[in-house]
Design a protein around this motif. Sequence first.
Motif, PDB file in Angstrom:
ATOM      1  N   GLN A  13       0.360  -1.055   0.096  1.00 35.98           N
ATOM      2  CA  GLN A  13       0.157  -0.295  -0.177  1.00 35.98           C
ATOM      3  C   GLN A  13       0.903   1.364   0.178  1.00 35.98           C
ATOM      4  OE1 GLN A  13      -3.158  -0.898  -0.623  1.00 35.98           O
ATOM      5  NE2 GLN A  13      -3.103  -2.667  -0.043  1.00 35.98           N
ATOM      6  N   PRO A  14       1.163   1.971  -1.415  1.00 41.68           N
ATOM      7  CA  PRO A  14       1.914   2.512  -0.921  1.00 41.68           C
ATOM      8  C   PRO A  14       1.742   4.299  -0.613  1.00 41.68           C
ATOM      9  CG  PRO A  14       0.829   2.419  -2.814  1.00 41.68           C
ATOM     10  CD  PRO A  14       0.894   1.869  -2.439  1.00 41.68           C
ATOM     11  N   PHE A  15       0.592   4.888   0.311  1.00 37.93           N
ATOM     12  CA  PHE A  15       0.166   5.737   0.549  1.00 37.93           C
ATOM     13  C   PHE A  15       0.998   6.397   0.531  1.00 37.93           C
ATOM     14  CE2 PHE A  15      -0.697   3.767   4.130  1.00 37.93           C
ATOM     15  CZ  PHE A  15      -0.204   4.352   5.081  1.00 37.93           C
ATOM     16  N   PHE A  16       2.495   6.336   1.823  1.00 43.33           N
ATOM     17  CA  PHE A  16       2.742   7.123   2.486  1.00 43.33           C
ATOM     18  C   PHE A  16       4.507   7.690   0.890  1.00 43.33           C
ATOM     19  CE2 PHE A  16       5.602   8.452   6.157  1.00 43.33           C
ATOM     20  CZ  PHE A  16       4.819   8.800   6.473  1.00 43.33           C
ATOM     21  N   ARG A  17       4.557   7.039   0.528  1.00 44.27           N
ATOM     22  CA  ARG A  17       5.388   7.004  -0.547  1.00 44.27           C
ATOM     23  C   ARG A  17       5.576   8.352  -0.880  1.00 44.27           C
ATOM     24  NH1 ARG A  17       4.873   3.380  -5.486  1.00 44.27           N
ATOM     25  NH2 ARG A  17       5.893   1.563  -3.742  1.00 44.27           N
ATOM     26  N   ASN A  18       5.025   9.077  -1.418  1.00 47.73           N
ATOM     27  CA  ASN A  18       5.329  10.562  -1.464  1.00 47.73           C
ATOM     28  C   ASN A  18       4.626  11.288  -1.036  1.00 47.73           C
ATOM     29  OD1 ASN A  18       6.911   9.589  -3.891  1.00 47.73           O
ATOM     30  ND2 ASN A  18       5.146   9.283  -5.037  1.00 47.73           N
ATOM     31  N   THR A  19       4.014  11.392   0.586  1.00 48.50           N
ATOM     32  CA  THR A  19       3.350  12.104   1.089  1.00 48.50           C
ATOM     33  C   THR A  19       4.460  13.152   1.485  1.00 48.50           C
ATOM     34  OG1 THR A  19       2.107  10.466   2.254  1.00 48.50           O
ATOM     35  CG2 THR A  19       2.822  12.293   3.214  1.00 48.50           C
ATOM     36  N   LEU A  20       4.692  13.927   2.357  1.00 46.29           N
ATOM     37  CA  LEU A  20       5.353  15.908   2.267  1.00 46.29           C
ATOM     38  C   LEU A  20       4.751  15.876   3.663  1.00 46.29           C
ATOM     39  CD1 LEU A  20       5.337  18.170  -1.005  1.00 46.29           C
ATOM     40  CD2 LEU A  20       6.819  16.069   0.359  1.00 46.29           C
ATOM     41  N   GLN A  65      -2.816   5.429  -4.788  1.00 43.86           N
ATOM     42  CA  GLN A  65      -2.541   6.791  -4.363  1.00 43.86           C
ATOM     43  C   GLN A  65      -1.391   6.083  -3.835  1.00 43.86           C
ATOM     44  OE1 GLN A  65      -5.770   9.728  -3.164  1.00 43.86           O
ATOM     45  NE2 GLN A  65      -3.675  10.359  -1.525  1.00 43.86           N
ATOM     46  N   THR A  66       0.024   7.723  -4.019  1.00 45.63           N
ATOM     47  CA  THR A  66       1.256   6.904  -3.141  1.00 45.63           C
ATOM     48  C   THR A  66       1.384   8.279  -2.305  1.00 45.63           C
ATOM     49  OG1 THR A  66       2.195   8.083  -5.396  1.00 45.63           O
ATOM     50  CG2 THR A  66       2.532   5.919  -5.266  1.00 45.63           C
ATOM     51  N   TYR A  67       0.309   9.138  -2.007  1.00 42.77           N
ATOM     52  CA  TYR A  67       0.934  10.314  -1.555  1.00 42.77           C
ATOM     53  C   TYR A  67      -0.361  10.007   0.184  1.00 42.77           C
ATOM     54  CZ  TYR A  67      -2.465  13.053  -4.324  1.00 42.77           C
ATOM     55  OH  TYR A  67      -3.347  12.996  -4.635  1.00 42.77           O
ATOM     56  N   ASN A  68      -0.085  11.376   0.748  1.00 44.78           N
ATOM     57  CA  ASN A  68      -1.057  11.468   1.490  1.00 44.78           C
ATOM     58  C   ASN A  68      -1.269  13.225   1.408  1.00 44.78           C
ATOM     59  OD1 ASN A  68      -3.274  11.441   3.597  1.00 44.78           O
ATOM     60  ND2 ASN A  68      -1.871  11.169   5.561  1.00 44.78           N
ATOM     61  N   ASN A  69      -2.700  13.249   1.776  1.00 44.98           N
ATOM     62  CA  ASN A  69      -2.349  15.269   1.414  1.00 44.98           C
ATOM     63  C   ASN A  69      -3.369  15.382   3.072  1.00 44.98           C
ATOM     64  OD1 ASN A  69      -4.901  13.999   1.069  1.00 44.98           O
ATOM     65  ND2 ASN A  69      -6.015  15.685   0.083  1.00 44.98           N
ATOM     66  N   PHE A  70      -2.545  15.676   3.907  1.00 44.09           N
ATOM     67  CA  PHE A  70      -2.941  15.917   5.501  1.00 44.09           C
ATOM     68  C   PHE A  70      -4.029  17.332   5.823  1.00 44.09           C
ATOM     69  CE2 PHE A  70       1.137  13.748   6.153  1.00 44.09           C
ATOM     70  CZ  PHE A  70       1.249  13.427   7.217  1.00 44.09           C
ATOM     71  N   THR A  71      -4.941  16.893   5.364  1.00 47.72           N
ATOM     72  CA  THR A  71      -6.497  17.719   5.601  1.00 47.72           C
ATOM     73  C   THR A  71      -7.615  17.130   7.324  1.00 47.72           C
ATOM     74  OG1 THR A  71      -7.918  16.295   4.403  1.00 47.72           O
ATOM     75  CG2 THR A  71      -6.725  17.768   3.499  1.00 47.72           C
TER      76      THR A  71
END
Length: 127
Positions: A13-20, A65-71
Motif C-alpha cells: 500500500q504505497p500511500f506514504f511513498r510521496n507524502t510530504l 495513490q502514493t501520497y497523503n494530503n493531510f487535511t
Amino acid sequence: RYEQREDFAVVAQPFFRNTLLPLDSTGKPDMSFFAADCFHFSARGYAEMAMALWNNMLEPVGEKQTYNNFTHDRSKLRCPNPEKPFLSTRRNSGFGNSNLNLEKIESSVPYWAVIVTAVAGVLVGSL
C-alpha cells in the motif's frame, strides 16, 4: 510467494511513498500531527494515516495513490464500490493471469554480512 493463492494476498500500500510533511498556515511543520517526541504521529496523524491506508486498500493495484494530503476533510474517506465490495489485490485488479516472474531472486547481500554487521553494532553500542 502468494500469487497463486486464492485465499490470501499480500499487497503493498504505497500511500506514504510521496507524502510530504504537513505544513501549517505559516509554512512551518504542523506539529498537531505529531506526538511530543516530534517523531511519532499524534491521534490526528494516525487518523490521517488510517484513512489513507483504508483508501489505498480499496484502490485497484496499479492505480493506488502514493501520497497523503493531510487535511481535516473526512469526506476523502472512501466507501467500497458496490460493483467491487472487496479489498483490491493483484488478482481481482486484473493481474491474476499475467505471466509474472516468480523465480526466487538472489539477495545482493550475503547472509554472513548481516550477522557481522549486527554483532559489530552490538559491540559498538555497548562501548
